[in-house]
Design an enzyme around this catalytic site. Structure first.
Site, PDB file in Angstrom:
ATOM      1  N   CYS A 110       0.829  -1.197   0.000  1.00  0.00           N
ATOM      2  CA  CYS A 110       0.000   0.000   0.000  1.00  0.00           C
ATOM      3  C   CYS A 110       0.872   1.259   0.000  1.00  0.00           C
ATOM      4  O   CYS A 110       1.582   1.519  -0.960  1.00  0.00           O
ATOM      5  CB  CYS A 110      -0.972  -0.042   1.178  1.00  0.00           C
ATOM      6  SG  CYS A 110      -2.410   1.048   0.983  1.00  0.00           S
ATOM      7  N   HIS A 204      -2.679  -5.515   0.342  1.00  0.00           N
ATOM      8  CA  HIS A 204      -2.164  -5.864   1.666  1.00  0.00           C
ATOM      9  C   HIS A 204      -2.115  -7.375   1.872  1.00  0.00           C
ATOM     10  O   HIS A 204      -2.971  -7.935   2.568  1.00  0.00           O
ATOM     11  CB  HIS A 204      -3.068  -5.263   2.750  1.00  0.00           C
ATOM     12  CG  HIS A 204      -2.912  -3.809   2.986  1.00  0.00           C
ATOM     13  ND1 HIS A 204      -1.869  -3.276   3.713  1.00  0.00           N
ATOM     14  CD2 HIS A 204      -3.679  -2.760   2.603  1.00  0.00           C
ATOM     15  CE1 HIS A 204      -1.994  -1.961   3.772  1.00  0.00           C
ATOM     16  NE2 HIS A 204      -3.078  -1.623   3.107  1.00  0.00           N
ATOM     17  N   GLU A 206      -0.335  -8.891   3.875  1.00  0.00           N
ATOM     18  CA  GLU A 206      -0.044  -9.155   5.297  1.00  0.00           C
ATOM     19  C   GLU A 206      -1.285  -9.122   6.180  1.00  0.00           C
ATOM     20  O   GLU A 206      -1.232  -9.553   7.342  1.00  0.00           O
ATOM     21  CB  GLU A 206       0.979  -8.138   5.822  1.00  0.00           C
ATOM     22  CG  GLU A 206       0.420  -6.767   6.182  1.00  0.00           C
ATOM     23  CD  GLU A 206       0.203  -5.824   5.003  1.00  0.00           C
ATOM     24  OE1 GLU A 206      -0.102  -4.645   5.243  1.00  0.00           O
ATOM     25  OE2 GLU A 206       0.336  -6.279   3.844  1.00  0.00           O
TER      26      GLU A 206
END
Length: 290
Positions: A110, A204, A206
């Protein structure tokens, strides 16, 4: 890992300003940097993981440490707007230029992609097609991206967690566009600058789904203003479904209702880009250290 092999050393650069950091902790129990630390420890058990806050005044590496002493640097998401000249954006971009100059491989998601873009001479702007919220849909590798190791294991089209109001406008000279979609032209890229290499994504990998739900609740007013929902109750109902899928990822009814498949619901597949980065670039660097 063999006992005599040095542990991988990772540095997480959390560029959330303090107020955003605390709002995220209040929402989901951890800051963006803390999420990254947990994720990296799950992907590379035994790795030594540290955190720095480059947007904060006075932040710096511990005494005696250097960026070249890490196997990988990871840039988190952040509400910073990289096209605005502020002390926070200046500090964060300067940090990224130092990462490039150190030669340590880096990865960002991001705002991390946006920071690396600006540090290497590219530009960032507000999303021209509006808020991309909850999930980036139908991400498609570019011609070069189809064989790029960042996307090894990804299908020809996939979705991923995403919440952003800014995007890369122009990539730096020599950068490789790896993937995009209808909403955001640059969803993944490789940037080489000043002796360093960066792999990054606008989405994202993660984030677990409970954090996606938390982001939606925190940004409910922005979603309504963007026309993606008519009320906070609508945002809350959608976030509740995302939360429920986090708790029960095998629920086909929720996956169907949200329009998701295993690329999002299966944590192992969701983490593809991070795993690839660790295995390829960080693995190469660890080998060179021996």
């Amino acid at each position: 890992m063999h006992p005599s092999t040095p542990a991988l050393r990772f540095l997480v650069a959390e560029s959330e300003p303090p107020e955003a950091r605390e709002a995220r902790r209040a929402s989901v129990g951890r800051s963006s940097g803390e999420t990254y630390l947990d994720t990296l420890r799950s992907l590379a058990p035994g790795a030594e993981c540290y955190r720095i806050k480059p947007a904060d005044a006075g932040a710096g590496l511990p005494a005696g440490e250097s960026l070249a002493g890490y196997d990988g640097v990871f840039l988190t998401g952040s509400p910073l707007h990289l096209y605005e000249e502020t002390p926070e954006t200046r500090r964060t971009v300067e940090f990224m230029r130092a990462v490039f100059a150190s030669g340590t491989p880096s990865f960002g998601s991001c705002a991390g992609l946006q920071v690396a873009t600006v540090a290497a001479g590219g530009t960032v702007r507000a999303n021209t097609r509006g808020f991309e919220a909850a999930f980036a849909r139908r991400i498609t590798p570019s011609e070069q991206g189809r064989s790029h190791p960042l996307l090894a294991g990804r299908p020809a089209c996939y979705d991923a967690p995403a919440v952003h109001t800014d995007e890369v406008e122009t990539l730096p000279k020599g950068a490789i566009l790896i993937a995009g979609n209808r909403v955001t032209a640059v969803q993944a890229a490789e940037i080489r600058f000043d002796g360093g290499v960066f792999w990054g994504v606008q989405y994202h990998p993660e984030l677990a789904l409970d954090e996606v739900a938390g982001a939606l609740r925190r940004q409910a007013d922005g979603l309504i203003e963007a026309g993606l929902a008519r009320s906070r109750d609508e945002v809350g109902a959608y976030a509740d479904d995302v939360d429920a899928l986090h708790r029960e990822p095998c629920r086909r009814d929720l996956a169907w209702r949200l329009g998701l498949d295993e690329q999002v619901t299966d944590a192992s597949k969701r983490l593809t880009e991070l795993r690839n980065f660790i295995e390829v670039l960080c693995g190469n660097r660890e080998t060179a250290r021996r």
